[in-house]
Motif scaffolding. Structure first.
Motif, PDB file in Angstrom:
ATOM      1  N   THR A 224      -6.644  14.958   0.976  1.00  0.00           N
ATOM      2  CA  THR A 224      -5.787  15.114   2.159  1.00  0.00           C
ATOM      3  C   THR A 224      -6.634  15.413   3.396  1.00  0.00           C
TER       4      THR A 224
ATOM      5  N   ASP B 157      -2.312   3.314   5.874  1.00  0.00           N
ATOM      6  CA  ASP B 157      -3.271   3.559   4.790  1.00  0.00           C
ATOM      7  C   ASP B 157      -4.404   4.387   5.394  1.00  0.00           C
ATOM      8  N   TYR B 158      -4.468   5.653   4.995  1.00  0.00           N
ATOM      9  CA  TYR B 158      -5.458   6.559   5.595  1.00  0.00           C
ATOM     10  C   TYR B 158      -6.893   6.181   5.230  1.00  0.00           C
ATOM     11  N   ASN B 159      -7.061   5.307   4.231  1.00  0.00           N
ATOM     12  CA  ASN B 159      -8.423   4.919   3.841  1.00  0.00           C
ATOM     13  C   ASN B 159      -8.951   3.744   4.653  1.00  0.00           C
TER      14      ASN B 159
ATOM     15  N   GLN C 291       4.301   2.685   8.053  1.00  0.00           N
ATOM     16  CA  GLN C 291       3.507   2.913   6.838  1.00  0.00           C
ATOM     17  C   GLN C 291       2.033   2.707   7.166  1.00  0.00           C
TER      18      GLN C 291
ATOM     19  N   SER D 252      -8.045  12.195   4.606  1.00  0.00           N
ATOM     20  CA  SER D 252      -7.018  11.397   5.299  1.00  0.00           C
ATOM     21  C   SER D 252      -6.954  11.816   6.763  1.00  0.00           C
TER      22      SER D 252
ATOM     23  N   SER E 211       3.436   7.543   7.675  1.00  0.00           N
ATOM     24  CA  SER E 211       3.550   7.937   6.263  1.00  0.00           C
ATOM     25  C   SER E 211       2.806   6.941   5.381  1.00  0.00           C
ATOM     26  N   ARG E 212       2.376   7.446   4.215  1.00  0.00           N
ATOM     27  CA  ARG E 212       1.723   6.541   3.262  1.00  0.00           C
ATOM     28  C   ARG E 212       2.735   5.667   2.543  1.00  0.00           C
ATOM     29  N   SER E 213       4.007   6.079   2.563  1.00  0.00           N
ATOM     30  CA  SER E 213       5.022   5.343   1.792  1.00  0.00           C
ATOM     31  C   SER E 213       5.798   4.393   2.686  1.00  0.00           C
TER      32      SER E 213
ATOM     33  N   LEU F 255      -5.880   1.621  10.711  1.00  0.00           N
ATOM     34  CA  LEU F 255      -5.202   2.753  11.371  1.00  0.00           C
ATOM     35  C   LEU F 255      -5.305   2.615  12.893  1.00  0.00           C
TER      36      LEU F 255
END
Ligand SMILES: NC(=O)c1ccc[n+]([C@@H]2O[C@H](COP(=O)([O-])OP(=O)(O)OC[C@H]3O[C@@H](n4cnc5c(N)ncnc54)[C@H](OP(=O)(O)O)[C@@H]3O)[C@@H](O)[C@H]2O)c1
Length: 317
Positions: A83, A53-55, A51, A86, A33-35, A60
């Motif tokens: 999205t 960070d897709y960027n 948690q 991501s 999740s991003r959060s 990742l």
């Protein structure tokens, strides 16, 4: 023990997948999740919550390797370029990870192909993911359940999907049906799709498309079933194919505080109506996962309607 991560495991489809996976002791389940993890877990389940960070693709990759993630199931809500990117970054990270071998992209709908782009331009999000997977060394499968049946059981059926109405609003006994109501729509209950997907995790080889179908039915048939269950006639309108092509569609009554503007609702109705009358929800009969796993007894539409609405006559207007 195989570690399976569900990206977007906090969302409608994702939560259902996490809940169902956690019932199997043979998988270690991780929610990406991003959060930050909310108190008592954002999913309400016991899975490990990571948690991300897709960027940050290198970051990742490190997370996937650190947590020994073998299989990623993406349930990211693909609604925008952001999205979509991501998910593309997650595929790239999975390709680079030394431990990740399998990827299920977020799809869970009809078979999205380039020839349907004039009807729905957002299909490009799904095609981009599929192309990236095709050109990777990852094993992948695109899971195709048709429409989720859950919508016609709301608010009574157990579901994590956001409330929405398509075609028939059973609460208000109103229907706004695309076309003549005879287009075949394949439908699956979310928890049944999750059962099939978990079984498919054990297959050595994955087909490009993993089709699962709980039932195939038309709007006219759904209407007839539910009118019989409730013993009441609905107020029904039909939007013609020409009306739909012109974007002049009838919205069924929507749940209150949906958070969408009337324009957004009309756009969504027009899109789903275009798809319906173009027959995209009639899925191929061959090679469905159903035949591989006959021990999964998927819910039919009439059972879902009976279970959801059978006892409601007295409580509703
Ligand atoms: N066939 C059908 O009837 C049907 C119906 C509904 C959905 N679907 C499909 O099912 C899939 C999941 O839909 P859903 O409704 O479950 O989605 P959703 O609840 O709207 O979103 C799922 C998760 O996506 C993550 N997310 C949101 N924005 C993101 C971003 N910019 N980058 C990365 N992650 C992001 C969020 O997780 P975090 O905030 O925890 O990161 C969110 O909880 C989609 O492909 C959708 O098209 C099909």
């Amino acid at each position: 023990m195989t570690t399976v991560a569900v990206a977007g495991g906090t969302g409608g489809v994702g939560k259902t997948l996490v809940e169902t996976l956690e019932q199997q002791s043979k998988f270690r389940v991780i929610v990406l999740s991003r959060s930050e993890s909310k108190e008592n877990s954002a999913t309400g389940t016991s899975g490990l919550y990571v948690q991300i960070d897709y960027n940050d693709v290198p970051g990742l990759t490190r997370q996937l390797e650190h947590h020994n993630i073998h299989t990623i199931i993406s349930a990211i809500g693909l609604t925008s370029e952001e999205t979509c990117n991501s998910q593309l970054n997650l595929i790239e990270a999975a390709e680079k990870s030394k431990v990740t071998e399998r990827f299920i992209p977020s799809e869970y709908s009809f078979i999205q192909t380039a020839d349907l782009l004039p009807i729905d331009s957002s299909i490009q999000f799904w095609l981009d993911a599929a192309n990236k997977l095709k050109n990777s060394s990852l094993q992948y499968t695109r899971v195709i359940p048709g429409f989720f049946m859950d919508y016609w059981g709301m608010p009574h059926v157990k579901t994590n999907l956001q409330p929405y109405r398509f075609g028939i609003d059973i609460s208000s006994r109103t229907a706004a049906i695309p076309g003549d109501g005879n287009d075949v729509i394949c439908m699956t209950y979310t928890y049944d799709m999750a059962q099939y997907m978990i079984k498919a995790l054990d297959l050595d080889e994955w087909p490009e498309f993993s089709i699962v179908v709980g039932d195939q039915i038309t709007y006219n048939q759904i209407l007839a079933i539910v009118e019989t269950i409730l013993g009441e006639k609905f107020q029904v309108t039909y939007d013609s194919v020409d009306q739909i092509a012109a974007g002049n569609v009838t919205n069924p009554p929507m749940p209150s505080d949906l958070g969408y503007s009337q324009e957004e609702i009309t756009d969504a109705t027009a899109l789903v109506s275009r798809l319906t009358v173009n027959g995209v929800f009639e899925l191929p009969k061959e090679d469905r996962l159903n035949s591989l796993f006959p021990d999964v007894h998927a819910l039919t539409m009439s059972k879902l309607l009976e279970d959801s609405w059978g006892g409601t006559k007295i409580h509703l207007k």
